[in-house]
Design a protein around this motif. Structure first.
Motif, PDB file in Angstrom:
ATOM      1  N   ASN A 103      -8.137  26.101  -1.480  1.00 32.28           N
ATOM      2  CA  ASN A 103      -9.126  25.039  -1.683  1.00 32.28           C
ATOM      3  C   ASN A 103     -10.192  25.051  -0.583  1.00 32.28           C
ATOM      4  O   ASN A 103     -10.653  24.018  -0.121  1.00 32.28           O
ATOM      5  N   ASN A 104     -10.572  26.267  -0.177  1.00 32.17           N
ATOM      6  CA  ASN A 104     -11.572  26.450   0.890  1.00 32.17           C
ATOM      7  C   ASN A 104     -11.161  25.780   2.198  1.00 32.17           C
ATOM      8  O   ASN A 104     -12.005  25.346   2.994  1.00 32.17           O
ATOM      9  N   GLY A 105      -9.836  25.713   2.409  1.00 34.83           N
ATOM     10  CA  GLY A 105      -9.309  25.140   3.651  1.00 34.83           C
ATOM     11  C   GLY A 105      -9.309  23.631   3.689  1.00 34.83           C
ATOM     12  O   GLY A 105      -9.052  23.045   4.743  1.00 34.83           O
ATOM     13  N   GLN A 106      -9.548  22.991   2.542  1.00 36.85           N
ATOM     14  CA  GLN A 106      -9.714  21.532   2.501  1.00 36.85           C
ATOM     15  C   GLN A 106      -8.558  20.885   1.732  1.00 36.85           C
ATOM     16  O   GLN A 106      -8.738  20.309   0.665  1.00 36.85           O
ATOM     17  N   THR A 107      -7.378  21.012   2.299  1.00 33.07           N
ATOM     18  CA  THR A 107      -6.176  20.439   1.695  1.00 33.07           C
ATOM     19  C   THR A 107      -5.384  19.730   2.785  1.00 33.07           C
ATOM     20  O   THR A 107      -5.142  20.309   3.849  1.00 33.07           O
ATOM     21  N   CYS A 108      -4.975  18.494   2.519  1.00 27.00           N
ATOM     22  CA  CYS A 108      -4.259  17.735   3.550  1.00 27.00           C
ATOM     23  C   CYS A 108      -2.955  18.423   3.935  1.00 27.00           C
ATOM     24  O   CYS A 108      -2.549  18.391   5.090  1.00 27.00           O
ATOM     25  N   VAL A 109      -2.314  19.080   2.969  1.00 22.06           N
ATOM     26  CA  VAL A 109      -1.004  19.667   3.215  1.00 22.06           C
ATOM     27  C   VAL A 109      -1.094  21.190   3.366  1.00 22.06           C
ATOM     28  O   VAL A 109      -0.141  21.907   3.132  1.00 22.06           O
ATOM     29  N   SER A 110      -2.246  21.687   3.799  1.00 20.12           N
ATOM     30  CA  SER A 110      -2.367  23.127   4.016  1.00 20.12           C
ATOM     31  C   SER A 110      -1.911  23.506   5.422  1.00 20.12           C
ATOM     32  O   SER A 110      -1.768  22.663   6.300  1.00 20.12           O
ATOM     33  N   ALA A 111      -1.683  24.809   5.617  1.00 25.08           N
ATOM     34  CA  ALA A 111      -1.277  25.325   6.923  1.00 25.08           C
ATOM     35  C   ALA A 111      -2.474  25.287   7.865  1.00 25.08           C
ATOM     36  O   ALA A 111      -3.522  25.846   7.553  1.00 25.08           O
ATOM     37  N   LYS A 112      -2.332  24.630   9.005  1.00 21.53           N
ATOM     38  CA  LYS A 112      -3.463  24.493   9.931  1.00 21.53           C
ATOM     39  C   LYS A 112      -3.138  25.024  11.327  1.00 21.53           C
ATOM     40  O   LYS A 112      -3.928  25.740  11.916  1.00 21.53           O
ATOM     41  N   ARG A 113      -1.965  24.649  11.852  1.00 19.82           N
ATOM     42  CA  ARG A 113      -1.536  25.181  13.156  1.00 19.82           C
ATOM     43  C   ARG A 113      -0.468  26.239  12.915  1.00 19.82           C
ATOM     44  O   ARG A 113       0.499  25.997  12.196  1.00 19.82           O
ATOM     45  N   PHE A 114      -0.633  27.397  13.537  1.00 16.23           N
ATOM     46  CA  PHE A 114       0.362  28.460  13.423  1.00 16.23           C
ATOM     47  C   PHE A 114       1.021  28.611  14.783  1.00 16.23           C
ATOM     48  O   PHE A 114       0.392  29.051  15.749  1.00 16.23           O
ATOM     49  N   ILE A 115       2.265  28.155  14.867  1.00 13.08           N
ATOM     50  CA  ILE A 115       2.996  28.153  16.128  1.00 13.08           C
ATOM     51  C   ILE A 115       3.887  29.388  16.131  1.00 13.08           C
ATOM     52  O   ILE A 115       4.856  29.483  15.370  1.00 13.08           O
ATOM     53  N   THR A 117       0.816  -1.199   0.000  1.00 13.49           N
ATOM     54  CA  THR A 117       0.000   0.000   0.000  1.00 13.49           C
ATOM     55  C   THR A 117       0.860   1.263   0.000  1.00 13.49           C
ATOM     56  O   THR A 117       1.992   1.254   0.483  1.00 13.49           O
ATOM     57  N   VAL A 118       0.299   2.328  -0.552  1.00 15.32           N
ATOM     58  CA  VAL A 118       0.789   3.689  -0.359  1.00 15.32           C
ATOM     59  C   VAL A 118      -0.374   4.456   0.251  1.00 15.32           C
ATOM     60  O   VAL A 118      -1.474   4.458  -0.309  1.00 15.32           O
ATOM     61  N   LEU A 119      -0.140   5.063   1.415  1.00  9.19           N
ATOM     62  CA  LEU A 119      -1.208   5.769   2.131  1.00  9.19           C
ATOM     63  C   LEU A 119      -0.804   7.227   2.346  1.00  9.19           C
ATOM     64  O   LEU A 119       0.197   7.509   2.991  1.00  9.19           O
ATOM     65  N   GLU A 120      -1.593   8.120   1.779  1.00  8.16           N
ATOM     66  CA  GLU A 120      -1.379   9.558   1.989  1.00  8.16           C
ATOM     67  C   GLU A 120      -2.559  10.045   2.806  1.00  8.16           C
ATOM     68  O   GLU A 120      -3.665  10.174   2.301  1.00  8.16           O
ATOM     69  N   LEU A 121      -2.310  10.267   4.100  1.00 12.71           N
ATOM     70  CA  LEU A 121      -3.409  10.480   5.045  1.00 12.71           C
ATOM     71  C   LEU A 121      -3.471  11.937   5.499  1.00 12.71           C
ATOM     72  O   LEU A 121      -2.805  12.799   4.962  1.00 12.71           O
ATOM     73  N   GLY A 122      -4.310  12.190   6.461  1.00  6.51           N
ATOM     74  CA  GLY A 122      -4.532  13.559   6.900  1.00  6.51           C
ATOM     75  C   GLY A 122      -3.326  14.156   7.602  1.00  6.51           C
ATOM     76  O   GLY A 122      -2.304  13.506   7.800  1.00  6.51           O
ATOM     77  N   SER A 123      -3.474  15.413   7.987  1.00  4.15           N
ATOM     78  CA  SER A 123      -2.396  16.052   8.727  1.00  4.15           C
ATOM     79  C   SER A 123      -2.927  17.269   9.472  1.00  4.15           C
ATOM     80  O   SER A 123      -4.065  17.690   9.272  1.00  4.15           O
ATOM     81  N   ASN A 124      -2.085  17.787  10.347  1.00  3.58           N
ATOM     82  CA  ASN A 124      -2.400  19.003  11.093  1.00  3.58           C
ATOM     83  C   ASN A 124      -1.153  19.883  11.027  1.00  3.58           C
ATOM     84  O   ASN A 124      -0.507  20.168  12.030  1.00  3.58           O
ATOM     85  N   ASP A 125      -0.824  20.271   9.793  1.00  3.19           N
ATOM     86  CA  ASP A 125       0.474  20.879   9.503  1.00  3.19           C
ATOM     87  C   ASP A 125       0.730  22.152  10.310  1.00  3.19           C
ATOM     88  O   ASP A 125      -0.120  23.047  10.368  1.00  3.19           O
TER      89      ASP A 125
END
Length: 457
Positions: free
Chosen positions: A259-271, A227-235
């Motif tokens: 993409n209306n905030g619906q991208t697995c590799v989008s910026a989500k957490r801003f540290i 398998t190759v699995l490209e899963l969610g994230s909380n980048d």
């Protein structure tokens, strides 16, 4: 459920209804794909490249129609859909141009200098399970690589973008691809599990949530399928002490709303480090407050609806739960009184473990702000996540940021002072709960091949 109905999330209007396939019908598609593969595997890399080039041209010719269909099915901005189709064409071109060299036989030696050959041979039918957020790109990144490798492909697309999956297949056939080599199956999860176990399926690749990835990975493992699995994230995107605030705000806004905030590799957490916390947060919130929601078909629209009512409710509930547990809403967070699955650009602060906005992926236009003491603390907080797909660093010292990205950021991809989703020439994939395996950059073409060692005397 015996049918699939697609719905426009901007208007709530029904688009189309499709009949689900029986298990027997789905298996017949797999068998037809395998039969086509037996011929396809004997073609040269150059012949395959010609087909890929023809598909790239067809994509560019049909870009407007495909973009409009994707917008109607998923609510993505029409302009983003057009960009997506151009990326898909570029992926086919890249694969056509680089595949013959990447997959060419390698001359080696064995023993005391005897000749050895390593040859990359196709293995058969690859089963591709794909999500709705990029209805053409998601299947294309599997299809292009595996057609070049000599494999066949069976696609199970997300139900809400069924029309896009079928349109992609029609386009490939019109461009001259053998009709049975790329199949689309309209099936439920139970039949999908049966396909994974089928002898003629030789590999499984899937993009989606980590929960779905565990199930599909386990089902495939029982059948000894790779398998190759490209899963969610909380980048996490780190705003370091020496960050340029204007650059950070620009790409943080783009990275959260793409993409209306619906991208697995989008910026989500801003540290954000203490030294620049107030400056960044004030400027970022001001920018997010200016974002206007609107009709995704309109050129001026900055933020369209979420992909479905279900997705809207999920995002709404994640924000509500975070607020109930003590998060502060700096902007947005209020459900608008309008038709469609619209959710506003939202910024949350005062987050801590145990809140969805801290622990989990929010697949919508919701930014999580987390305060860090200093740069070292920011890096520690970034790596605390169970996910590891992408991330970003904002810093004026590019070489130091590169060193942090190389040695310390526990993700598959890192952006320094910029944002973007994918590039044909760079590997795409993650670590930890974000999955395993790589696509793009030449890596995807070798995920489902037999690296065969031949020893000559």
């Amino acid at each position: 459920m015996s049918t699939i109905t697609t719905t426009n999330p901007a208007t709530g209007e029904t688009i189309e209804t499709y009949d689900l396939m029986s298990e027997a019908e789905a298996l017949s598609r797999v068998e037809a794909c395998h039969k086509a593969f037996l011929d396809w595997r004997m073609t040269s890399h150059a012949e395959r490249a010609t087909h890929l080039k023809n598909i790239a041209k067809a994509l560019r010719d049909k870009a407007d129609d495909l973009a409009e269909l994707m917008t109607r099915e998923t609510g993505k901005l029409l302009k983003d859909g057009k960009t997506e189709v151009q990326l898909c064409a570029a992926i086919f071109d890249y694969t056509a141009e680089n595949g013959p060299d990447a997959l060419a036989d390698e001359e080696r030696t064995h023993g005391d200098g005897k000749r050895g050959v390593v040859t990359y041979q196709p293995i058969g039918v690859i089963y591709s399970i794909q999500p709705w957020n990029f209805p053409i790109y998601q299947p294309v990144r599997v299809l292009a690589a595996n057609l070049m490798a000599g494999n066949g492909c069976v696609l199970k697309h997300a139900s809400i973008c069924t029309g896009s999956g079928l349109a992609l297949r029609d386009l490939c056939i019109e461009a001259g691809l053998p009709e049975d080599l790329f199949q689309v199956v309209l099936i439920d999860h139970d039949v999908s599990d049966e396909l994974i176990a089928h002898d003629l399926i030789r590999g499984v690749t899937m993009t989606g949530s980590d929960g779905a990835g565990r199930h599909i990975g386990a089902t495939a493992a029982k059948a000894l399928k790779k398998t190759v699995l490209e899963l969610g994230s909380n980048d996490a995107f780190l705003v370091l002490e020496d960050a340029d605030i204007e650059t950070a705000v620009k790409f943080s806004t783009m990275g959260r709303l793409y993409n209306n905030g619906q991208t697995c590799v989008s910026a989500k957490r801003f540290i954000v480090t203490d030294a620049v916390y107030d400056a960044f947060v004030d400027a970022y919130v001001a920018q997010m407050k200016q974002i206007e929601m609107g009709d995704p078909m309109e050129k001026a629209t900055q933020l369209g609806p979420l992909s479905s009512q279900d997705q809207f409710e999920t995002v709404r509930d994640q924000v509500r739960e975070s607020v109930e547990k003590g998060a502060t809403v700096l902007c947005g967070g209020e459900v608008p009184d309008r038709t469609g699955a619209y959710y506003p650009a939202t910024v949350l602060a005062d987050l801590k473990p145990g809140m969805p906005a801290y622990d989990d992926e929010i697949f919508g236009p919701v930014a999580s702000i987390i305060r860090a003491k200093d740069d070292a603390d920011a890096m520690r907080l970034a790596n605390e996540s169970r996910y590891g797909l992408g991330g970003g660093i904002f810093s004026r010292d590019e070489e130091r940021a590169l060193d942090l990205a190389r040695r310390h950021f526990d993700t598959g991809m890192v952006r320094i002072n910029n944002f973007g989703a994918a590039d044909p020439n760079m590997p795409f994939g993650g670590v930890k709960d974000s999955g395993y395996g790589r696509e793009h950059g030449g890596f995807g073409m070798k995920e489902f091949v037999n690296a065969k060692a031949i020893f000559l005397n």
